[in-house]
Structure formats: structure tokens, C-alpha cells
Design a protein around this motif. Structure first.
Motif, PDB file in Angstrom:
ATOM      1  N   GLN A 184       1.502   5.980  -7.000  1.00 12.55           N
ATOM      2  CA  GLN A 184       0.014   7.628  -7.400  1.00 12.55           C
ATOM      3  C   GLN A 184       0.592   8.599  -7.166  1.00 12.55           C
ATOM      4  O   GLN A 184       0.272   9.748  -7.703  1.00 12.55           O
ATOM      5  CB  GLN A 184      -1.091   7.249  -7.213  1.00 12.55           C
ATOM      6  N   ASN A 185       0.797   8.901  -6.215  1.00 13.16           N
ATOM      7  CA  ASN A 185       1.403  10.682  -6.170  1.00 13.16           C
ATOM      8  C   ASN A 185       2.612  11.681  -6.615  1.00 13.16           C
ATOM      9  O   ASN A 185       3.254  12.277  -6.186  1.00 13.16           O
ATOM     10  CB  ASN A 185       1.708  10.812  -4.419  1.00 13.16           C
ATOM     11  N   ALA A 186       3.405  10.502  -7.007  1.00 13.65           N
ATOM     12  CA  ALA A 186       4.826  10.326  -7.886  1.00 13.65           C
ATOM     13  C   ALA A 186       4.476  11.831  -9.010  1.00 13.65           C
ATOM     14  O   ALA A 186       3.386  11.530  -9.602  1.00 13.65           O
ATOM     15  CB  ALA A 186       5.628   9.553  -8.375  1.00 13.65           C
ATOM     16  N   ASP A 187       4.822  12.651  -9.346  1.00 10.46           N
ATOM     17  CA  ASP A 187       4.790  13.695 -10.308  1.00 10.46           C
ATOM     18  C   ASP A 187       5.547  12.586 -11.698  1.00 10.46           C
ATOM     19  O   ASP A 187       5.497  11.996 -11.741  1.00 10.46           O
ATOM     20  CB  ASP A 187       5.867  14.824 -10.373  1.00 10.46           C
ATOM     21  N   ARG A 193       1.885   1.674  -3.623  1.00 10.71           N
ATOM     22  CA  ARG A 193       1.310   1.996  -4.566  1.00 10.71           C
ATOM     23  C   ARG A 193       1.150   3.365  -3.976  1.00 10.71           C
ATOM     24  O   ARG A 193       1.333   4.634  -5.116  1.00 10.71           O
ATOM     25  CB  ARG A 193      -0.351   1.474  -4.222  1.00 10.71           C
ATOM     26  N   LYS A 194       1.486   3.826  -3.028  1.00 10.73           N
ATOM     27  CA  LYS A 194       0.725   5.835  -2.491  1.00 10.73           C
ATOM     28  C   LYS A 194       1.659   6.313  -3.673  1.00 10.73           C
ATOM     29  O   LYS A 194       1.718   7.007  -4.051  1.00 10.73           O
ATOM     30  CB  LYS A 194       0.503   5.705  -1.043  1.00 10.73           C
ATOM     31  N   THR A 195       3.013   5.919  -3.271  1.00  9.94           N
ATOM     32  CA  THR A 195       4.448   7.232  -3.632  1.00  9.94           C
ATOM     33  C   THR A 195       4.604   6.322  -4.894  1.00  9.94           C
ATOM     34  O   THR A 195       4.090   8.015  -5.594  1.00  9.94           O
ATOM     35  CB  THR A 195       5.517   5.835  -3.046  1.00  9.94           C
ATOM     36  N   GLU A 199       0.576  -1.585   0.668  1.00 12.17           N
ATOM     37  CA  GLU A 199      -0.456   0.081   0.203  1.00 12.17           C
ATOM     38  C   GLU A 199       1.029   1.280   0.183  1.00 12.17           C
ATOM     39  O   GLU A 199       0.399   2.302  -0.704  1.00 12.17           O
ATOM     40  CB  GLU A 199      -1.304   0.275   1.217  1.00 12.17           C
TER      41      GLU A 199
END
Length: 162
Positions: free
Chosen positions: A152-155, A148-150, A145
Motif C-alpha cells: 500500500q505504501n509503495a509508490d 500489505r502495508k508495504t 499485514e
């Protein structure tokens, strides 16, 4: 229950809960095999009137899932191969090592019980295994998880034009 032609005392010494029946010839053994569903049959290769290979064959005709362990004082590779071709569970040579004998019989009994009543043999594991799988799934999700967040939040990568 265990049907044994030889090594009776060894089995009862290691596992007093085993029920061990003894027969002194193949005909008596086959009569017992017809009436009882044994976990394992252990027989010497040399028997009066009918040899161990014939007993193995007949046993598999009567009870195809019953493991048969043969014991021989003859170091004959051809007999061992013949026993394997006829479906012997194991072929042991005399003098039989007591630990090896008990280990083979114990595994044969476990195999027979697994085929007949797997839920009974796996009773403890049937609770433990699903719990372990669920715990592994939760740990995997806990690790995945944040990744995944990393992601998704990546530019998003910038497009360069030339």
C-alpha cells in the motif's frame, strides 16, 4: 463393547477395558448382535451351520454400521473378495499376527465410536483444533499485514510517455 468369536484372550490382554462376548455358532452370535450394539464383530469364516460370510450379511442387515472382521485359515482370494463385496471391515488370515489383529480391531472400534458419538471421540481435539486454527490465522495475519502495508505504501509505478 466388542463381540468376538475368536482371539478373545488377545483383546483382553491388550485392552482389559474391552467387554468381550463369545459365541460358538452364528445363531448365538446373531441373537447377541440383535440385543447389543457392539463396536465390532470378529468371526471365523468357518462356523457351525452358518458360515462367516452369511454371518457378515446378516450382521449388516441387523446393524449396518457395525464393522465385521473375518478370520480364515484358508488362503482363498475368492472368499476374501466375497467378504469385501459383502462389506467386511477386514479379512485376516490364520495364523493371525497378534499386533495386526489388535490394530484392526482397535481401528474398527474407533470407527464405530466415531460414527455413533464423534463428540466423545474428538473431545480432546474439539478444544485443541479450534485453538490451533485460530493460532494459525493470527500468525498468517501477522505475516500478511506488513506485506500489505508495504504494498500500500509503495509508490505507484510512474507512467512513462514516449
Amino acid at each position: 463393547r466388542t463381540f468376538v468369536h475368536t482371539e478373545r484372550e488377545l483383546l483382553l490382554h491388550h485392552r482389559p477395558t474391552f467387554v468381550v462376548h463369545t459365541a460358538f455358532d452364528a445363531e448365538t452370535a446373531l441373537t447377541a448382535i440383535r440385543t447389543h450394539d457392539y463396536d465390532v464383530v470378529v468371526s471365523d469364516l468357518v462356523l457351525p451351520r452358518l458360515d462367516g460370510i452369511a454371518l457378515l450379511y446378516e450382521c449388516h442387515q441387523i446393524r449396518p454400521d457395525t464393522p465385521v472382521v473375518l478370520i480364515s485359515g484358508y488362503g482363498d482370494v475368492q472368499l476374501e473378495q466375497l467378504a469385501a463385496q459383502h462389506g467386511a471391515y477386514a479379512f485376516l488370515h490364520k495364523p493371525v499376527d497378534p499386533d495386526a489383529f489388535f490394530s484392526v480391531v482397535n481401528r474398527a472400534v474407533l470407527r464405530a465410536k466415531m460414527r455413533r458419538k464423534p463428540e466423545q471421540v474428538l473431545r480432546d481435539d474439539s478444544v485443541w483444533y479450534p485453538q490451533a486454527v485460530e493460532q494459525a490465522r493470527r500468525k498468517s495475519n501477522a505475516i500478511a499485514e506488513p506485506l500489505r502495508k508495504t504494498i500500500q505504501n509503495a509508490d505507484p509505478p510512474s507512467k512513462k510517455t514516449t
